[in-house]
Scaffold this motif. Structure first.
Motif, PDB file in Angstrom:
ATOM      1  N   THR A 166       0.831  -1.207   0.000  1.00  0.00           N
ATOM      2  CA  THR A 166       0.000   0.000   0.000  1.00  0.00           C
ATOM      3  C   THR A 166       0.867   1.260   0.000  1.00  0.00           C
ATOM      4  N   VAL A 167       2.148   1.095   0.196  1.00  0.00           N
ATOM      5  CA  VAL A 167       3.025   2.257   0.308  1.00  0.00           C
ATOM      6  C   VAL A 167       3.446   2.720  -1.089  1.00  0.00           C
ATOM      7  N   THR A 168       3.057   3.942  -1.424  1.00  0.00           N
ATOM      8  CA  THR A 168       3.300   4.417  -2.784  1.00  0.00           C
ATOM      9  C   THR A 168       4.794   4.582  -3.057  1.00  0.00           C
ATOM     10  N   GLY A 169       5.512   5.029  -2.063  1.00  0.00           N
ATOM     11  CA  GLY A 169       6.923   5.311  -2.300  1.00  0.00           C
ATOM     12  C   GLY A 169       7.840   4.146  -2.018  1.00  0.00           C
ATOM     13  N   VAL A 170       7.304   2.952  -2.165  1.00  0.00           N
ATOM     14  CA  VAL A 170       8.087   1.794  -1.741  1.00  0.00           C
ATOM     15  C   VAL A 170       9.323   1.606  -2.614  1.00  0.00           C
ATOM     16  N   ARG A 171       9.250   2.057  -3.874  1.00  0.00           N
ATOM     17  CA  ARG A 171      10.401   1.874  -4.757  1.00  0.00           C
ATOM     18  C   ARG A 171      11.599   2.685  -4.264  1.00  0.00           C
ATOM     19  N   GLU A 172      11.291   3.842  -3.677  1.00  0.00           N
ATOM     20  CA  GLU A 172      12.380   4.676  -3.174  1.00  0.00           C
ATOM     21  C   GLU A 172      12.997   4.072  -1.912  1.00  0.00           C
ATOM     22  N   GLN A 173      12.215   3.222  -1.250  1.00  0.00           N
ATOM     23  CA  GLN A 173      12.733   2.619  -0.018  1.00  0.00           C
ATOM     24  C   GLN A 173      13.687   1.463  -0.307  1.00  0.00           C
ATOM     25  N   LEU A 174      13.675   1.007  -1.540  1.00  0.00           N
ATOM     26  CA  LEU A 174      14.553  -0.113  -1.866  1.00  0.00           C
ATOM     27  C   LEU A 174      16.006   0.347  -1.860  1.00  0.00           C
ATOM     28  N   GLU A 175      16.845  -0.504  -1.363  1.00  0.00           N
ATOM     29  CA  GLU A 175      18.267  -0.200  -1.330  1.00  0.00           C
ATOM     30  C   GLU A 175      18.799  -0.240  -2.762  1.00  0.00           C
ATOM     31  N   LYS A 176      19.914   0.454  -3.051  1.00  0.00           N
ATOM     32  CA  LYS A 176      20.251   0.656  -4.468  1.00  0.00           C
ATOM     33  C   LYS A 176      20.606  -0.642  -5.194  1.00  0.00           C
ATOM     34  N   ARG A 177      21.230  -1.581  -4.465  1.00  0.00           N
ATOM     35  CA  ARG A 177      21.543  -2.853  -5.117  1.00  0.00           C
ATOM     36  C   ARG A 177      20.258  -3.637  -5.398  1.00  0.00           C
ATOM     37  N   VAL A 178      19.317  -3.494  -4.478  1.00  0.00           N
ATOM     38  CA  VAL A 178      18.036  -4.184  -4.655  1.00  0.00           C
ATOM     39  C   VAL A 178      17.279  -3.562  -5.818  1.00  0.00           C
ATOM     40  N   LYS A 179      17.334  -2.222  -5.850  1.00  0.00           N
ATOM     41  CA  LYS A 179      16.588  -1.501  -6.879  1.00  0.00           C
ATOM     42  C   LYS A 179      17.108  -1.863  -8.266  1.00  0.00           C
ATOM     43  N   SER A 180      18.434  -2.019  -8.361  1.00  0.00           N
ATOM     44  CA  SER A 180      19.000  -2.296  -9.668  1.00  0.00           C
ATOM     45  C   SER A 180      18.625  -3.695 -10.162  1.00  0.00           C
ATOM     46  N   ARG A 181      18.264  -4.569  -9.223  1.00  0.00           N
ATOM     47  CA  ARG A 181      17.886  -5.913  -9.643  1.00  0.00           C
ATOM     48  C   ARG A 181      16.384  -6.048  -9.895  1.00  0.00           C
ATOM     49  N   PHE A 182      15.681  -5.070  -9.454  1.00  0.00           N
ATOM     50  CA  PHE A 182      14.234  -5.058  -9.643  1.00  0.00           C
ATOM     51  C   PHE A 182      13.935  -4.644 -11.083  1.00  0.00           C
ATOM     52  N   SER A 183      12.936  -5.304 -11.721  1.00  0.00           N
ATOM     53  CA  SER A 183      12.732  -5.045 -13.149  1.00  0.00           C
ATOM     54  C   SER A 183      11.959  -3.760 -13.408  1.00  0.00           C
ATOM     55  N   GLN A 184      11.697  -2.991 -12.388  1.00  0.00           N
ATOM     56  CA  GLN A 184      11.093  -1.653 -12.503  1.00  0.00           C
ATOM     57  C   GLN A 184       9.666  -1.673 -12.996  1.00  0.00           C
ATOM     58  N   LYS A 185       9.057  -2.841 -13.019  1.00  0.00           N
ATOM     59  CA  LYS A 185       7.674  -2.883 -13.484  1.00  0.00           C
ATOM     60  C   LYS A 185       6.753  -2.607 -12.298  1.00  0.00           C
ATOM     61  N   VAL A 186       5.978  -1.544 -12.399  1.00  0.00           N
ATOM     62  CA  VAL A 186       5.073  -1.184 -11.315  1.00  0.00           C
ATOM     63  C   VAL A 186       3.655  -1.075 -11.854  1.00  0.00           C
ATOM     64  N   ILE A 187       2.744  -1.743 -11.206  1.00  0.00           N
ATOM     65  CA  ILE A 187       1.335  -1.598 -11.583  1.00  0.00           C
ATOM     66  C   ILE A 187       0.658  -0.814 -10.475  1.00  0.00           C
ATOM     67  N   GLN A 188       0.187   0.355 -10.835  1.00  0.00           N
ATOM     68  CA  GLN A 188      -0.386   1.226  -9.822  1.00  0.00           C
ATOM     69  C   GLN A 188      -1.907   1.152  -9.887  1.00  0.00           C
ATOM     70  N   LEU A 189      -2.517   0.788  -8.768  1.00  0.00           N
ATOM     71  CA  LEU A 189      -3.984   0.811  -8.720  1.00  0.00           C
ATOM     72  C   LEU A 189      -4.401   2.047  -7.935  1.00  0.00           C
ATOM     73  N   THR A 190      -5.423   2.722  -8.412  1.00  0.00           N
ATOM     74  CA  THR A 190      -5.893   3.887  -7.660  1.00  0.00           C
ATOM     75  C   THR A 190      -7.377   3.730  -7.403  1.00  0.00           C
ATOM     76  N   LYS A 191      -7.849   4.517  -6.474  1.00  0.00           N
ATOM     77  CA  LYS A 191      -9.295   4.542  -6.278  1.00  0.00           C
ATOM     78  C   LYS A 191      -9.909   5.315  -7.438  1.00  0.00           C
ATOM     79  N   VAL A 192     -11.122   4.946  -7.806  1.00  0.00           N
ATOM     80  CA  VAL A 192     -11.720   5.554  -8.995  1.00  0.00           C
ATOM     81  C   VAL A 192     -11.966   7.038  -8.801  1.00  0.00           C
ATOM     82  N   LYS A 193     -11.949   7.790  -9.913  1.00  0.00           N
ATOM     83  CA  LYS A 193     -12.122   9.230  -9.819  1.00  0.00           C
ATOM     84  C   LYS A 193     -13.547   9.654 -10.149  1.00  0.00           C
ATOM     85  N   GLN A 194     -14.215   8.856 -10.965  1.00  0.00           N
ATOM     86  CA  GLN A 194     -15.553   9.255 -11.412  1.00  0.00           C
ATOM     87  C   GLN A 194     -16.629   8.448 -10.682  1.00  0.00           C
TER      88      GLN A 194
END
Lengths: 451, 433
Positions: free
Chosen positions: B180-208
């Motif tokens: 649920t944490v939006t900024g979780v990618r920034e919390q990843l350590e740099k070695r971890v981040k570099s191994r992560f494939s950077q694919k993020v699927i963001q779900l949001t609450k509907v706007k309409q």
């Protein structure tokens, strides 16, 4: 009659809540909420109603049901163990496995695994048994020790069904006083809210609880009426204290019941003006006004006789003075210099005449911390003056202090260093006790308190 | 488990489904984060994909689920992974003694990692001839992923992302992280981040609001597939009825709109709607009421259930707080005020009585013990909150100083009490300073 309507007849005035409950727990439709919250003030019949409903369902062979008193468990681990143990017994798994399985669970991290093992064993034991839903009623789950974090616990249990398809038959019901205390709002669990009973409803419920015995030679109808009158009178008398808490009423009613029923029993009938409820009430007015029914006999006003040595009493008095006087007045209060002392009364009264009505007495507040040096200085000052002899600054004094500290009469606010200058202490004895000590050693303590 | 129908999430579903399918079919390692607020359907989305894959590729892949709620550190997570591998092993082989779980977390890590590197499964194959599968793809689902970012080294995430990235023909691993944490990618350590494939699927609450209504409809409507004729006819009428209710002016619409503009919490709405539908008369499609949802401050509810003496004590505590501009109060202070108030009340009453005739009323006074008990009950109800405070490193709750000296925060103010009990005369009087 189906389970719901049976329960409704057993739980009076709770059909609204039961309807809502039956929305979320409908084993006959194969629908069970994996977790739900039940909230309401104390003594609003939460646990009782739930227990009746689930027991009825269990009797009708629709679910299995287990109740866990979390208040008695204190820690999360103990609750988890209670859940597992109850489950193992419920499923009839041999006791040999029980110890082994329960031992495997050392916290939330391993709980799911053990649950799966239990399911696995059960499945191999009874392969073609119908998988009935199992309901766990976690009563008062918010009353764990403060560092046990019951919100995290409830959060985790609410997710049990997501962990494995094997675990989809478990339901957890949390019974709490207030739903915000468990802090799982964002999970949006189904919520059933109970409200307090009305006073009339309580009277009705309580009257039903009076059991008629034929040792008292009056008719049942008459007895019922008598009991109802008794409840009316007592509840109305103490209503400001009881509120709507049946838990408070029952002990008082049981305590006072003999007073009212004995005259009836001895006479064998009820005669108006002699032994009916109102007459007895009039006769025993003094008894009822004295809080005889309400107060515990253990809690007596009297302070246990103080068989402490005089020196110890002085130490405690000094500690009290150190805790409740500001250090800036020490010179005025305890100085041996005459001039400083001479002004004491003047300044004292001057301060008093100020805005006394609005000021809070320091005695009411928490004690302030002091260093051991200050305590010793005050002790020397008051002891020398009052007793007319010098207080020996010896090892005995220090061991006395140590004893008081183990008795928690004075408290050290830091672990480790005991006699270092920086260590702070506090007096842990209240005013009434200190006042009694002061009287016993003939020391006018009021003169030494700045307020 | 069965699939949950989700509205407006087809795109995201396809993304996850394709990714996992590639892992199973072509041994393609991937890592992916699904981020979104609670109740947006992260878990359901992943479950749906896994269910569909499970039907299509029966017994061709393993799923391992760990959750930050249960396994809140790397050590217990790695052990849980080992245990789940044991489960899978138990199902597929006859060796009951084979176990990945070792006594220490490090050894467990080693044994698990050796599998993920593909070597151990090959060994298995040598011993066990009927087990043909050499490379069983493993899908990791990590719920509440942010819990594992607290650790400085983030060993678990590092290793998982690493195997996922370096997946080859011999072994495939997919890692799905839910949080649920939006900024979780920034919390990843740099070695971890570099191994992560950077694919993020963001779900949001509907706007309409219209989208929200679609979701509600998706929740309420019955699927017509596989129903016999009469039931299908009835289901169609029901669907029509529901649609009219959601779109047109009705109680249900009111509820939906209210929810949309306040919390947008579909789960909460679902709970209310369940109660509504259960009560509904199924032949005429009418009736049914919504359970009231009280989102008020719980302290007000508690206030309403207090006994008179407890309420008086609350008011007195509130008075003292205001009068002395303090932020905490103890029993002594509240009791002093209580005593003063009751005395002045009796005095006024007596002087009034004296002007009328010569009667003196002796009101029953309550002893301090009884009131202390009321005070304790207030603490239990959570109206008086104990401050958590450290004095020189010691938790101050350890220090008592006598129960009547202990300071507490009062959870309600005098104003609120006065407002809540507007109708009660004595409360208004007591609340006046």
């Amino acid at each position: 009659m189906d389970s719901l309507s049976v329960t409704k007849t057993n739980c009076r005035y709770r059909s609204e809540q039961l309807d809502l409950l039956a929305t979320y727990v409908r084993p006959w439709d194969g629908f069970m909420a994996p977790s739900m919250l039940v909230e309401g003030p104390t003594s609003s019949g939460k646990t009782y109603t739930l227990r009746q409903y689930f027991k009825q369902l269990e009797q009708d062979g629709q679910i299995r049901f287990l109740e866990i008193q979390c208040e008695h468990c204190l820690t999360r681990k103990a609750i988890l163990h209670a859940i597992l143990r109850g489950l193992i017994r419920l499923l009839g798994i041999s006791s040999q496995n029980e110890a082994e399985l329960v031992y495997k669970c050392d916290g939330l991290g391993t709980f799911v695994d053990v649950l799966k093992r239990i399911e696995h064993i059960n499945e191999s034991n009874h392969p073609d048994e119908e998988r009935k839903p199992i309901v766990f009623l976690l009563d008062r789950v918010e009353r764990l020790l403060p560092n046990e974090n019951s919100s995290e616990f409830c959060f985790a249990l609410s997710r049990v069904h997501e962990q494995s398809p094997m675990l989809n038959r478990y339901s957890f019901v949390y019974v709490v006083n207030r739903a915000d205390s468990v802090g799982i709002q964002t999970l949006a669990l189904p919520l059933v809210t109970f409200s307090s009973y009305k006073l009339d409803q309580i009277k009705d419920i309580l009257t039903r609880q009076f059991r008629y015995t034929d040792t008292i030679s009056i008719e049942q109808a008459q007895f019922k009426q008598f009991a109802r009158q008794f409840i009316d009178v007592i509840l109305d008398t103490y209503s400001s204290y009881f509120g709507t808490d049946i838990g408070l009423m029952v002990p008082v009613l049981t305590k006072l019941w003999p007073t009212f029923i004995t005259p009836v029993a001895s006479m064998g009938r009820i005669q108006n003006g002699v032994n009916d409820v109102l007459t007895t009430y009039q006769n025993k007015k003094a008894l009822l006004q004295s809080e005889f029914g309400l107060a515990d006999e253990l809690a007596t006003e009297d302070i246990a006789s103080s068989d402490l040595p005089t020196k110890t009493k002085y130490i405690l008095i000094a500690a009290y003075l150190a805790s409740y006087n500001d250090p800036k007045y020490d010179l005025i209060l305890f100085s041996k210099q005459r001039e400083a002392r001479a002004n004491r009364k003047v300044r004292h009264s001057k301060r008093k005449s100020g805005k006394q009505s609005q000021q809070l007495s320091a005695r009411m507040l928490s004690p302030q911390a002091f260093t051991i040096e200050r305590l010793l200085a005050i002790l020397h000052a008051i002891y020398d003056e009052n007793r007319g002899e010098k207080l020996a600054n010896d090892i005995e004094l220090m061991s006395e202090l140590a004893t008081l500290s183990t008795l928690k009469a004075i408290m050290k606010l830091k672990l480790g260093d005991t006699i270092g200058g920086g260590t702070k202490w506090k007096c842990n004895v209240n005013w009434s006790v200190i006042k009694k000590f002061a009287e016993e050693v003939d020391f006018s303590i009021e003169n030494f308190l700045m307020e | 488990m069965s699939k949950v129908s989700l509205a407006n999430l087809e795109m995201e579903y396809m993304q996850i489904y394709k990714m996992l399918e590639n892992t199973i079919k072509f041994n393609e390692g991937k890592s992916c984060l699904v981020i979104g607020p609670r109740g947006t359907g992260k878990t359901s989305l992943v479950n749906n994909a896994l269910l569909e894959l499970g039907e299509k590729f029966r017994n061709m892949f393993y799923v391992i689920r760990i959750s930050g709620v249960y396994q809140n550190d790397d050590k217990s997570a790695i052990k849980e992974i080992a245990r789940q591998l044991d489960w899978h092993l138990l199902r597929h082989s006859d060796q009951p003694n084979a176990s990945f779980e070792k006594f220490s977390a490090n050894e467990t890590m080693n044994s698990v990692m050796s599998v993920l590197d593909g070597s151990r499964l090959e060994e298995d194959k040598d011993q066990d001839d009927e087990h043909e599968e050499t490379q069983m793809p493993i899908i990791f689902v990590i719920d509440e992923l942010e819990k594992y970012t607290n650790d400085a080294k983030q060993t678990l995430l590092y290793n998982l992302f690493d195997v996922a990235q370096s997946s080859s023909k011999s072994h495939a691993v997919a890692v799905l992280g839910l949080t649920t944490v939006t900024g979780v990618r920034e919390q990843l350590e740099k070695r971890v981040k570099s191994r992560f494939s950077q694919k993020v699927i963001q779900l949001t609450k509907v706007k309409q609001l219209s989208e929200f209504c679609d979701m509600v409809l998706c929740l309420l409507k019955v699927s017509l597939d596989g129903l016999d004729e009469s039931t299908a006819r009835w289901a169609a009428t029901y669907n029509e009825h529901i649609e009219k209710q959601v779109q047109g002016p009705s109680e249900l619409r009111k509820l939906v709109v209210h929810n949309f503009y306040t919390t947008k919490d579909l789960n909460m709405l679902k709970n209310q709607l369940a109660a509504y539908l259960v009560q509904q008369d199924l032949t005429s499609l009418g009736g049914g009421s919504f359970p009231k949802l009280d989102t008020n401050n719980r302290s007000f509810q508690v206030l309403a259930s207090l006994s008179e003496m407890e309420l008086r004590l609350v008011i007195c505590a509130g008075r003292q707080l205001l009068k002395n501009s303090m932020d905490q109060v103890n029993f002594n202070i509240a009791y002093e005020e209580f005593d003063k108030m009751t005395k002045s009340q009796t005095n006024t009453l007596n002087s009034q009585l004296q002007t009328m005739g010569r009667v003196k009323l002796d009101l029953a006074t309550h002893s301090k013990d009884i009131l202390l008990r009321c005070w304790e009950r207030l603490i239990m109800f959570g109206l008086l909150v104990e401050p958590i405070r450290q004095i020189n490193g010691i938790n101050s709750s350890f220090y008592t100083g006598g129960e009547s000296n202990k300071m507490f925060y009062l959870d309600v103010t005098l104003d609120e009490v006065a407002k809540l009990f507007r109708q009660t005369e004595w409360v208004a009087k007591w609340c006046r300073l």
